[in-house]
Motif scaffolding. Sequence first.
Motif, PDB file in Angstrom:
ATOM      1  N   LEU A 194       0.832  -1.202   0.000  1.00 59.33           N
ATOM      2  CA  LEU A 194       0.000   0.000   0.000  1.00 59.33           C
ATOM      3  C   LEU A 194       0.869   1.256   0.000  1.00 59.33           C
ATOM      4  O   LEU A 194       0.610   2.201  -0.748  1.00 59.33           O
ATOM      5  CB  LEU A 194      -0.942   0.006   1.211  1.00 59.33           C
ATOM      6  N   LEU A 195       1.909   1.269   0.808  1.00 61.15           N
ATOM      7  CA  LEU A 195       2.798   2.430   0.864  1.00 61.15           C
ATOM      8  C   LEU A 195       3.474   2.685  -0.477  1.00 61.15           C
ATOM      9  O   LEU A 195       3.669   3.830  -0.872  1.00 61.15           O
ATOM     10  CB  LEU A 195       3.859   2.251   1.954  1.00 61.15           C
ATOM     11  N   ARG A 196       3.830   1.617  -1.178  1.00 69.14           N
ATOM     12  CA  ARG A 196       4.477   1.780  -2.489  1.00 69.14           C
ATOM     13  C   ARG A 196       3.536   2.434  -3.509  1.00 69.14           C
ATOM     14  O   ARG A 196       3.978   2.983  -4.501  1.00 69.14           O
ATOM     15  CB  ARG A 196       4.980   0.436  -3.003  1.00 69.14           C
ATOM     16  N   SER A 197       2.231   2.383  -3.225  1.00 67.76           N
ATOM     17  CA  SER A 197       1.274   2.994  -4.159  1.00 67.76           C
ATOM     18  C   SER A 197       1.213   4.527  -4.002  1.00 67.76           C
ATOM     19  O   SER A 197       0.652   5.198  -4.856  1.00 67.76           O
ATOM     20  CB  SER A 197      -0.117   2.390  -3.968  1.00 67.76           C
ATOM     21  N   PHE A 198       1.770   5.059  -2.922  1.00 67.49           N
ATOM     22  CA  PHE A 198       1.770   6.511  -2.696  1.00 67.49           C
ATOM     23  C   PHE A 198       2.938   7.163  -3.428  1.00 67.49           C
ATOM     24  O   PHE A 198       3.957   6.524  -3.687  1.00 67.49           O
ATOM     25  CB  PHE A 198       1.887   6.824  -1.195  1.00 67.49           C
ATOM     26  N   PRO A 199       2.806   8.456  -3.718  1.00 72.51           N
ATOM     27  CA  PRO A 199       3.928   9.184  -4.337  1.00 72.51           C
ATOM     28  C   PRO A 199       5.153   9.184  -3.414  1.00 72.51           C
ATOM     29  O   PRO A 199       5.029   9.101  -2.183  1.00 72.51           O
ATOM     30  CB  PRO A 199       3.385  10.609  -4.506  1.00 72.51           C
ATOM     31  N   ARG A 234       1.913  16.690   8.696  1.00 72.21           N
ATOM     32  CA  ARG A 234       0.728  16.114   9.348  1.00 72.21           C
ATOM     33  C   ARG A 234      -0.257  15.574   8.307  1.00 72.21           C
ATOM     34  O   ARG A 234      -0.812  14.496   8.470  1.00 72.21           O
ATOM     35  CB  ARG A 234       0.045  17.165  10.204  1.00 72.21           C
ATOM     36  N   SER A 235      -0.474  16.327   7.250  1.00 74.42           N
ATOM     37  CA  SER A 235      -1.415  15.927   6.210  1.00 74.42           C
ATOM     38  C   SER A 235      -0.975  14.638   5.511  1.00 74.42           C
ATOM     39  O   SER A 235      -1.781  13.730   5.289  1.00 74.42           O
ATOM     40  CB  SER A 235      -1.538  17.059   5.190  1.00 74.42           C
ATOM     41  N   ARG A 236       0.307  14.552   5.179  1.00 76.71           N
ATOM     42  CA  ARG A 236       0.822  13.365   4.481  1.00 76.71           C
ATOM     43  C   ARG A 236       0.714  12.115   5.360  1.00 76.71           C
ATOM     44  O   ARG A 236       0.274  11.063   4.896  1.00 76.71           O
ATOM     45  CB  ARG A 236       2.268  13.592   4.048  1.00 76.71           C
ATOM     46  N   VAL A 237       1.102  12.260   6.615  1.00 79.62           N
ATOM     47  CA  VAL A 237       1.054  11.111   7.532  1.00 79.62           C
ATOM     48  C   VAL A 237      -0.401  10.700   7.749  1.00 79.62           C
ATOM     49  O   VAL A 237      -0.744   9.514   7.748  1.00 79.62           O
ATOM     50  CB  VAL A 237       1.767  11.438   8.867  1.00 79.62           C
ATOM     51  N   SER A 238      -1.274  11.685   7.909  1.00 75.54           N
ATOM     52  CA  SER A 238      -2.686  11.402   8.122  1.00 75.54           C
ATOM     53  C   SER A 238      -3.287  10.682   6.912  1.00 75.54           C
ATOM     54  O   SER A 238      -4.106   9.765   7.065  1.00 75.54           O
ATOM     55  CB  SER A 238      -3.434  12.712   8.375  1.00 75.54           C
ATOM     56  N   ARG A 239      -2.884  11.091   5.744  1.00 73.17           N
ATOM     57  CA  ARG A 239      -3.386  10.467   4.512  1.00 73.17           C
ATOM     58  C   ARG A 239      -3.008   8.989   4.447  1.00 73.17           C
ATOM     59  O   ARG A 239      -3.834   8.143   4.091  1.00 73.17           O
ATOM     60  CB  ARG A 239      -2.811  11.230   3.317  1.00 73.17           C
ATOM     61  N   VAL A 240      -1.783   8.663   4.816  1.00 74.63           N
ATOM     62  CA  VAL A 240      -1.336   7.261   4.808  1.00 74.63           C
ATOM     63  C   VAL A 240      -2.087   6.469   5.876  1.00 74.63           C
ATOM     64  O   VAL A 240      -2.583   5.365   5.618  1.00 74.63           O
ATOM     65  CB  VAL A 240       0.193   7.153   5.019  1.00 74.63           C
ATOM     66  N   ARG A 241      -2.185   7.015   7.069  1.00 71.53           N
ATOM     67  CA  ARG A 241      -2.874   6.308   8.152  1.00 71.53           C
ATOM     68  C   ARG A 241      -4.339   6.059   7.800  1.00 71.53           C
ATOM     69  O   ARG A 241      -4.872   4.987   8.076  1.00 71.53           O
ATOM     70  CB  ARG A 241      -2.745   7.095   9.450  1.00 71.53           C
ATOM     71  N   ALA A 242      -4.981   7.026   7.164  1.00 72.94           N
ATOM     72  CA  ALA A 242      -6.385   6.859   6.760  1.00 72.94           C
ATOM     73  C   ALA A 242      -6.516   5.747   5.719  1.00 72.94           C
ATOM     74  O   ALA A 242      -7.447   4.932   5.788  1.00 72.94           O
ATOM     75  CB  ALA A 242      -6.939   8.175   6.217  1.00 72.94           C
ATOM     76  N   ALA A 243      -5.584   5.694   4.779  1.00 72.18           N
ATOM     77  CA  ALA A 243      -5.617   4.649   3.747  1.00 72.18           C
ATOM     78  C   ALA A 243      -5.416   3.268   4.367  1.00 72.18           C
ATOM     79  O   ALA A 243      -6.087   2.295   3.988  1.00 72.18           O
ATOM     80  CB  ALA A 243      -4.553   4.922   2.690  1.00 72.18           C
ATOM     81  N   VAL A 244      -4.529   3.171   5.340  1.00 74.82           N
ATOM     82  CA  VAL A 244      -4.286   1.894   6.024  1.00 74.82           C
ATOM     83  C   VAL A 244      -5.540   1.470   6.781  1.00 74.82           C
ATOM     84  O   VAL A 244      -5.965   0.310   6.712  1.00 74.82           O
ATOM     85  CB  VAL A 244      -3.056   1.987   6.963  1.00 74.82           C
ATOM     86  N   ARG A 245      -6.160   2.413   7.516  1.00 75.29           N
ATOM     87  CA  ARG A 245      -7.384   2.086   8.255  1.00 75.29           C
ATOM     88  C   ARG A 245      -8.509   1.678   7.307  1.00 75.29           C
ATOM     89  O   ARG A 245      -9.248   0.734   7.571  1.00 75.29           O
ATOM     90  CB  ARG A 245      -7.826   3.281   9.099  1.00 75.29           C
ATOM     91  N   ARG A 286      -8.256   0.366   4.307  1.00 78.96           N
ATOM     92  CA  ARG A 286      -7.977  -0.917   3.663  1.00 78.96           C
ATOM     93  C   ARG A 286      -7.989  -2.085   4.646  1.00 78.96           C
ATOM     94  O   ARG A 286      -8.491  -3.164   4.343  1.00 78.96           O
ATOM     95  CB  ARG A 286      -6.621  -0.834   2.960  1.00 78.96           C
ATOM     96  N   PHE A 287      -7.429  -1.890   5.843  1.00 78.12           N
ATOM     97  CA  PHE A 287      -7.237  -3.008   6.767  1.00 78.12           C
ATOM     98  C   PHE A 287      -8.021  -2.895   8.061  1.00 78.12           C
ATOM     99  O   PHE A 287      -7.992  -3.822   8.873  1.00 78.12           O
ATOM    100  CB  PHE A 287      -5.744  -3.160   7.092  1.00 78.12           C
TER     101      PHE A 287
END
Length: 182
Positions: free
Chosen positions: A127-132, A164-175, A177-178
Motif C-alpha cells: 500500500l505504501l508503495r502505491s503513494f507518491p 501532518r497531512s501526508r502522515v494522516s493520509r497514509v494512516r487513513a488509507a491503512v485504516r 484498507r485493513f
Amino acid sequence: MMPAPVTCNAASPADAPVDVERLFQEHRQHLVRFVQRYTRSLEDAEDVVQNTFIEALRCADRFAGMSKPSTWLFGIALNLARNHVRRNSAGLYETVEDGYFEQIKDQRANPAELCESRQMSSKVDALLRSFPPKIRETFDVVVNREIPYEEAAEYLDVPVGTVRSRVSRVRAAVRERFGDRA
C-alpha cells in the motif's frame, strides 16, 4: 617396547595377546579418518589414535577375543574420541545467569501471530508503495524513524501542516484498507 607379535588366529584367543603392532600397521590410517569425523581436526585425531594404541598395548592381555581385534581397537578409539570431544567442548559455551532467557523471551512469539504480522506488514508495504515518493518519505521519517512532526518538517523542508497531512493520509488509507488489523 612392543610385545612379541602373536597371531589372532590362535586356538585360544583369550590366552593370546593381541598383535597391536600388526593392528597399528593395518588400521592406523583408517582409524585416523574414523576419529577425525568426531574430532573435526586432523591433529586431534592423530593424538586420539596415538592414545588408542597406547591403551591397546596396555590392555592387550585382557582382550577376550569376543570380537575381531580391529573391532576392539575401533571401540577403544571411539571411546577416546568421545571423551576428547566432551573434554574440549566443555568450554565452548558461555554460561548465562539464571533467568537470562526469560528476560529476552518475546512474549509475542506465537508463530501464528508472527506469520499474520509478516503478512500484514507485506500488505502495508505494498500500500505504501502505491503513494507518491514524497508521501512515502514523510511517512518513513515520522513513523519509522520516530522523528517528531516539527523536526520532520525541518528535515524535509516543508511546513509542519504538510507533514501532518501526508502522515494522516497514509494512516487513513491503512485504516480504510485493513481496519483495526493494521
